[in-house]
Design a protein around this motif. Structure first.
Motif, PDB file in Angstrom:
ATOM      1  N   ASP A 105     -18.842 -23.073 -19.609  1.00 52.46           N
ATOM      2  CA  ASP A 105     -18.673 -21.630 -19.466  1.00 52.46           C
ATOM      3  C   ASP A 105     -17.472 -21.100 -20.237  1.00 52.46           C
ATOM      4  O   ASP A 105     -17.293 -19.891 -20.344  1.00 52.46           O
ATOM      5  CB  ASP A 105     -18.496 -21.259 -17.987  1.00 52.46           C
ATOM      6  CG  ASP A 105     -19.681 -21.693 -17.148  1.00 52.46           C
ATOM      7  OD1 ASP A 105     -20.806 -21.708 -17.687  1.00 52.46           O
ATOM      8  OD2 ASP A 105     -19.489 -22.013 -15.960  1.00 52.46           O
ATOM      9  N   THR A 106     -16.655 -21.991 -20.753  1.00 51.18           N
ATOM     10  CA  THR A 106     -15.446 -21.603 -21.471  1.00 51.18           C
ATOM     11  C   THR A 106     -15.782 -21.470 -22.954  1.00 51.18           C
ATOM     12  O   THR A 106     -16.350 -22.372 -23.555  1.00 51.18           O
ATOM     13  CB  THR A 106     -14.349 -22.667 -21.283  1.00 51.18           C
ATOM     14  OG1 THR A 106     -14.123 -22.834 -19.892  1.00 51.18           O
ATOM     15  CG2 THR A 106     -13.057 -22.242 -21.949  1.00 51.18           C
ATOM     16  N   GLY A 107     -15.440 -20.332 -23.515  1.00 51.95           N
ATOM     17  CA  GLY A 107     -15.713 -20.102 -24.931  1.00 51.95           C
ATOM     18  C   GLY A 107     -14.886 -21.013 -25.815  1.00 51.95           C
ATOM     19  O   GLY A 107     -13.940 -21.672 -25.359  1.00 51.95           O
ATOM     20  N   PRO A 108     -15.236 -21.039 -27.101  1.00 53.64           N
ATOM     21  CA  PRO A 108     -14.476 -21.872 -28.044  1.00 53.64           C
ATOM     22  C   PRO A 108     -12.981 -21.518 -28.007  1.00 53.64           C
ATOM     23  O   PRO A 108     -12.606 -20.357 -28.049  1.00 53.64           O
ATOM     24  CB  PRO A 108     -15.083 -21.500 -29.402  1.00 53.64           C
ATOM     25  CG  PRO A 108     -16.456 -20.980 -29.082  1.00 53.64           C
ATOM     26  CD  PRO A 108     -16.325 -20.318 -27.742  1.00 53.64           C
ATOM     27  N   GLY A 109     -12.181 -22.525 -27.893  1.00 49.03           N
ATOM     28  CA  GLY A 109     -10.727 -22.334 -27.852  1.00 49.03           C
ATOM     29  C   GLY A 109     -10.197 -21.962 -26.480  1.00 49.03           C
ATOM     30  O   GLY A 109      -8.985 -21.812 -26.303  1.00 49.03           O
ATOM     31  N   GLY A 110     -11.060 -21.817 -25.504  1.00 48.11           N
ATOM     32  CA  GLY A 110     -10.648 -21.364 -24.169  1.00 48.11           C
ATOM     33  C   GLY A 110      -9.637 -22.265 -23.486  1.00 48.11           C
ATOM     34  O   GLY A 110      -8.710 -21.784 -22.835  1.00 48.11           O
ATOM     35  N   ARG A 111      -9.814 -23.562 -23.626  1.00 47.59           N
ATOM     36  CA  ARG A 111      -8.867 -24.479 -22.983  1.00 47.59           C
ATOM     37  C   ARG A 111      -7.513 -24.436 -23.689  1.00 47.59           C
ATOM     38  O   ARG A 111      -6.473 -24.622 -23.058  1.00 47.59           O
ATOM     39  CB  ARG A 111      -9.412 -25.909 -22.947  1.00 47.59           C
ATOM     40  CG  ARG A 111     -10.640 -26.069 -22.088  1.00 47.59           C
ATOM     41  CD  ARG A 111     -10.375 -25.664 -20.663  1.00 47.59           C
ATOM     42  NE  ARG A 111     -11.584 -25.874 -19.869  1.00 47.59           N
ATOM     43  CZ  ARG A 111     -11.901 -25.190 -18.792  1.00 47.59           C
ATOM     44  NH1 ARG A 111     -11.102 -24.244 -18.362  1.00 47.59           N
ATOM     45  NH2 ARG A 111     -12.997 -25.440 -18.145  1.00 47.59           N
ATOM     46  N   VAL A 112      -7.499 -24.165 -24.988  1.00 47.67           N
ATOM     47  CA  VAL A 112      -6.236 -24.006 -25.711  1.00 47.67           C
ATOM     48  C   VAL A 112      -5.509 -22.778 -25.170  1.00 47.67           C
ATOM     49  O   VAL A 112      -4.295 -22.803 -24.962  1.00 47.67           O
ATOM     50  CB  VAL A 112      -6.476 -23.891 -27.234  1.00 47.67           C
ATOM     51  CG1 VAL A 112      -5.188 -23.524 -27.954  1.00 47.67           C
ATOM     52  CG2 VAL A 112      -7.056 -25.181 -27.776  1.00 47.67           C
ATOM     53  N   SER A 113      -6.264 -21.727 -24.912  1.00 47.54           N
ATOM     54  CA  SER A 113      -5.670 -20.513 -24.336  1.00 47.54           C
ATOM     55  C   SER A 113      -5.032 -20.820 -22.992  1.00 47.54           C
ATOM     56  O   SER A 113      -3.916 -20.380 -22.706  1.00 47.54           O
ATOM     57  CB  SER A 113      -6.754 -19.443 -24.184  1.00 47.54           C
ATOM     58  OG  SER A 113      -6.263 -18.339 -23.470  1.00 47.54           O
ATOM     59  N   GLN A 114      -5.728 -21.587 -22.161  1.00 44.97           N
ATOM     60  CA  GLN A 114      -5.174 -21.960 -20.856  1.00 44.97           C
ATOM     61  C   GLN A 114      -3.927 -22.821 -21.015  1.00 44.97           C
ATOM     62  O   GLN A 114      -2.956 -22.654 -20.281  1.00 44.97           O
ATOM     63  CB  GLN A 114      -6.211 -22.724 -20.026  1.00 44.97           C
ATOM     64  CG  GLN A 114      -7.280 -21.855 -19.432  1.00 44.97           C
ATOM     65  CD  GLN A 114      -8.244 -22.702 -18.636  1.00 44.97           C
ATOM     66  OE1 GLN A 114      -9.091 -23.392 -19.191  1.00 44.97           O
ATOM     67  NE2 GLN A 114      -8.095 -22.659 -17.326  1.00 44.97           N
ATOM     68  N   ALA A 115      -3.949 -23.761 -21.950  1.00 49.85           N
ATOM     69  CA  ALA A 115      -2.792 -24.628 -22.167  1.00 49.85           C
ATOM     70  C   ALA A 115      -1.594 -23.830 -22.678  1.00 49.85           C
ATOM     71  O   ALA A 115      -0.459 -24.075 -22.262  1.00 49.85           O
ATOM     72  CB  ALA A 115      -3.153 -25.758 -23.138  1.00 49.85           C
ATOM     73  N   LEU A 116      -1.846 -22.866 -23.555  1.00 51.36           N
ATOM     74  CA  LEU A 116      -0.763 -22.023 -24.053  1.00 51.36           C
ATOM     75  C   LEU A 116      -0.169 -21.201 -22.913  1.00 51.36           C
ATOM     76  O   LEU A 116       1.057 -21.066 -22.813  1.00 51.36           O
ATOM     77  CB  LEU A 116      -1.255 -21.099 -25.167  1.00 51.36           C
ATOM     78  CG  LEU A 116      -0.197 -20.155 -25.737  1.00 51.36           C
ATOM     79  CD1 LEU A 116       0.968 -20.939 -26.327  1.00 51.36           C
ATOM     80  CD2 LEU A 116      -0.813 -19.231 -26.766  1.00 51.36           C
ATOM     81  N   GLN A 117      -1.020 -20.678 -22.046  1.00 52.52           N
ATOM     82  CA  GLN A 117      -0.515 -19.937 -20.886  1.00 52.52           C
ATOM     83  C   GLN A 117       0.349 -20.850 -20.019  1.00 52.52           C
ATOM     84  O   GLN A 117       1.388 -20.428 -19.505  1.00 52.52           O
ATOM     85  CB  GLN A 117      -1.660 -19.359 -20.067  1.00 52.52           C
ATOM     86  CG  GLN A 117      -1.169 -18.562 -18.881  1.00 52.52           C
ATOM     87  CD  GLN A 117      -2.309 -18.027 -18.027  1.00 52.52           C
ATOM     88  OE1 GLN A 117      -3.392 -18.592 -17.971  1.00 52.52           O
ATOM     89  NE2 GLN A 117      -2.037 -16.931 -17.338  1.00 52.52           N
TER      90      GLN A 117
END
Length: 175
Positions: free
Chosen positions: A46-58
């Motif tokens: 359900d997470t779009g491309p790059g979504g986990r990177v966004s979470q890690a950056l947060q």
């Protein structure tokens, strides 16, 4: 804007060191909660491309905020820049310069509790929420820690270790 705040009397029960520690606890809880979002894999589709990177950056941004809070706490408890700097991997002067604005904001907030928002009509507390309303923060963080820290056997795992103001430091109670 130097008006009193609704939480002044409650906040006076705490030392500045305790208030700084509450802010650090609050920011650490945010980091822990942010990290949990990266653990479960069930929702990966359900997470779009790059979504986990966004979470890690947060998570990195939350950790930076926790680091700043840790430095403020250490300064409030009397740690010198010489003692803090090695943990940051920099020299004392660089450490002081890096966190000077955050420490200035922290110190200013005790003398000037509010600032006006961009419209000039709404008062915004300068202190972080955990320091502005410490009773609420203690209740929330004690509950948070009690629900997540399995090996801690304390009804008040956060608030029980705070350095409180001595009775002679408390403001007089109005009858």
């Amino acid at each position: 804007m130097t008006e009193t705040t609704p939480y002044d009397a409650d906040r006076a029960r705490f030392t500045r060191q305790a208030l700084a520690r509450l802010v650090l606890c609050d920011h650490a809880a945010d980091v822990a909660d942010g990290a949990t979002g990266l653990i479960a894999t069930e929702n990966d589709p359900d997470t779009g491309p790059g979504g986990r990177v966004s979470q890690a950056l947060q998570l990195v941004e939350l950790a930076e905020r926790a680091l700043t809070s840790a430095v403020i706490y250490e300064r409030e408890r009397g740690s010198s820049w010489t003692e803090i700097a090695p943990y940051l991997g920099i020299g004392p002067a660089e450490a002081q310069e890096r966190f000077a604005a955050a420490l200035d904001d922290w110190n200013t907030a005790f003398g000037i509790p509010y600032r006006l928002d961009a419209t000039g009509r709404k008062r915004v507390p300068r202190l972080p929420t955990a320091a502005y309303d410490p009773a609420w923060a203690c209740d929330r963080l004690d509950t948070w820690a009690g629900n997540r820290l399995v090996l801690v056997n304390d009804e008040r795992p956060v608030s029980s270790g705070l350095v409180m103001a001595a009775p002679e430091e408390l403001p007089p109670v109005n009858p």
